[in-house]
Design an enzyme around this catalytic site. Sequence first.
Site, PDB file in Angstrom:
ATOM      1  N   LEU A  59      45.899 134.979  56.535  1.00  0.00           N
ATOM      2  CA  LEU A  59      46.302 135.308  55.170  1.00  0.00           C
ATOM      3  C   LEU A  59      45.188 134.819  54.259  1.00  0.00           C
ATOM      4  O   LEU A  59      44.683 133.700  54.453  1.00  0.00           O
ATOM      5  CB  LEU A  59      47.627 134.624  54.802  1.00  0.00           C
ATOM      6  CG  LEU A  59      48.907 135.127  55.487  1.00  0.00           C
ATOM      7  CD1 LEU A  59      50.096 134.288  55.054  1.00  0.00           C
ATOM      8  CD2 LEU A  59      49.137 136.600  55.178  1.00  0.00           C
ATOM      9  N   ASP A  60      44.796 135.632  53.299  1.00  0.00           N
ATOM     10  CA  ASP A  60      43.693 135.201  52.437  1.00  0.00           C
ATOM     11  C   ASP A  60      44.125 134.006  51.589  1.00  0.00           C
ATOM     12  O   ASP A  60      45.310 133.657  51.507  1.00  0.00           O
ATOM     13  CB  ASP A  60      43.180 136.350  51.570  1.00  0.00           C
ATOM     14  CG  ASP A  60      44.245 136.915  50.654  1.00  0.00           C
ATOM     15  OD1 ASP A  60      44.782 136.160  49.826  1.00  0.00           O
ATOM     16  OD2 ASP A  60      44.559 138.121  50.768  1.00  0.00           O
ATOM     17  N   VAL A  61      43.171 133.375  50.963  1.00  0.00           N
ATOM     18  CA  VAL A  61      43.406 132.109  50.272  1.00  0.00           C
ATOM     19  C   VAL A  61      44.450 132.226  49.169  1.00  0.00           C
ATOM     20  O   VAL A  61      45.176 131.260  48.876  1.00  0.00           O
ATOM     21  CB  VAL A  61      42.074 131.553  49.715  1.00  0.00           C
ATOM     22  CG1 VAL A  61      41.530 132.471  48.622  1.00  0.00           C
ATOM     23  CG2 VAL A  61      42.214 130.132  49.223  1.00  0.00           C
TER      24      VAL A  61
END
Length: 368
Positions: free
Chosen positions: A230-232
């Site tokens: 999952l991106d930041v």
Amino acid sequence: MAVAAITTALSTFHISKPYSITRNHLHYHTLFTYSLSSRSSEFITTSGSSLADKKLVGPWREDASSVRILHVMADASPLKSPTKKKVSSSRELTSEPKYSKAARRFYNENFKESSSQRLSKVLAAAGVASRRSCEELIFEGRVTVNGSVCNTPQTRVDPKKDMIYVNGNRLPKKLPPKVYLALNKPKGYICSSGETQTKSVISLFNDYMKSWDKRNPGQPKPRLFTVGRLDVATTGLIIVTNDGEFAQKISHPSSGLSKEYIATIDGAVNKRHLLAISEGTVVDGVKCTPDAVELLPQQPDKSRPRLRIVVHEGRNHEVRELVKSAGLQIYSLKRIRIGAFRLPPDLLFGKHIELKPAQLKALGWEDK
């Protein structure tokens, strides 16, 4: 006395080849012996067996040729086949017993010769990373076997015998137990297992690892990593494990696991936007089309509209690219479901739960 008689008989008699006869539905072995020196010293037995194991039938019988015959009972059942023999009780007593599961496991772990496996599979089973990531580590020359760099994932190795190093760290001979965790990822954390990353998702498990020895005495600590990414800026459900086979299974497109997201949008959303998202967009050169797009009812405490988007490709930034292609801007994005497993609504950000067999099954995995 019986032993002395037998010993004496051995020195005075010649034993001929036995043969079988049938009398009164009893199967006998008859052996002829010829007296060489004295009629008082006789010894008769059947080939391959001891006298103590047989039942003597009838007295001695002598004919005119000084031939003495002893009938030895071999089977009290009717003779069906001359070659068929009943298993003796002594063999039954020496047959292999059935051991308990714990005893078999102890034997397998300590004495049984372990078979070699492919290097990439051994690394994945040890929790280094997923099978695909382990292959990349091998191709990059970051894995050594017995002091030599190994660039072939198919190399057969035995972790109990071979010295395997990954990034300078030796692979333990005793593998840790499998761990399956579901985390509610907070915003600002990256999905990286790098030890230098202060805001890595793995750092949220520091307390869990510190108490490992107390909860699992004698067991080596697992090396955790995330299943997928999952991106930041994205929050919500992410699976953390040390089982590379499991990670490969549920993250591979062939698994067909759908993923559900809730996207909070800046600005108004109308039907035109929903149609644009449902038509899909190109991500990394591949046309990606969502499984479902839905505008959720507005909540009293939230003024921004929310979209429910379901995808199955799982490509990098896929949901964000779908929303962007429709001319919308995402305010926040949260993943709430993978497969049939849904993020518990009462699980706070940064907290995790250990997955039970039923929950693993919801992810398409049978715990082994």
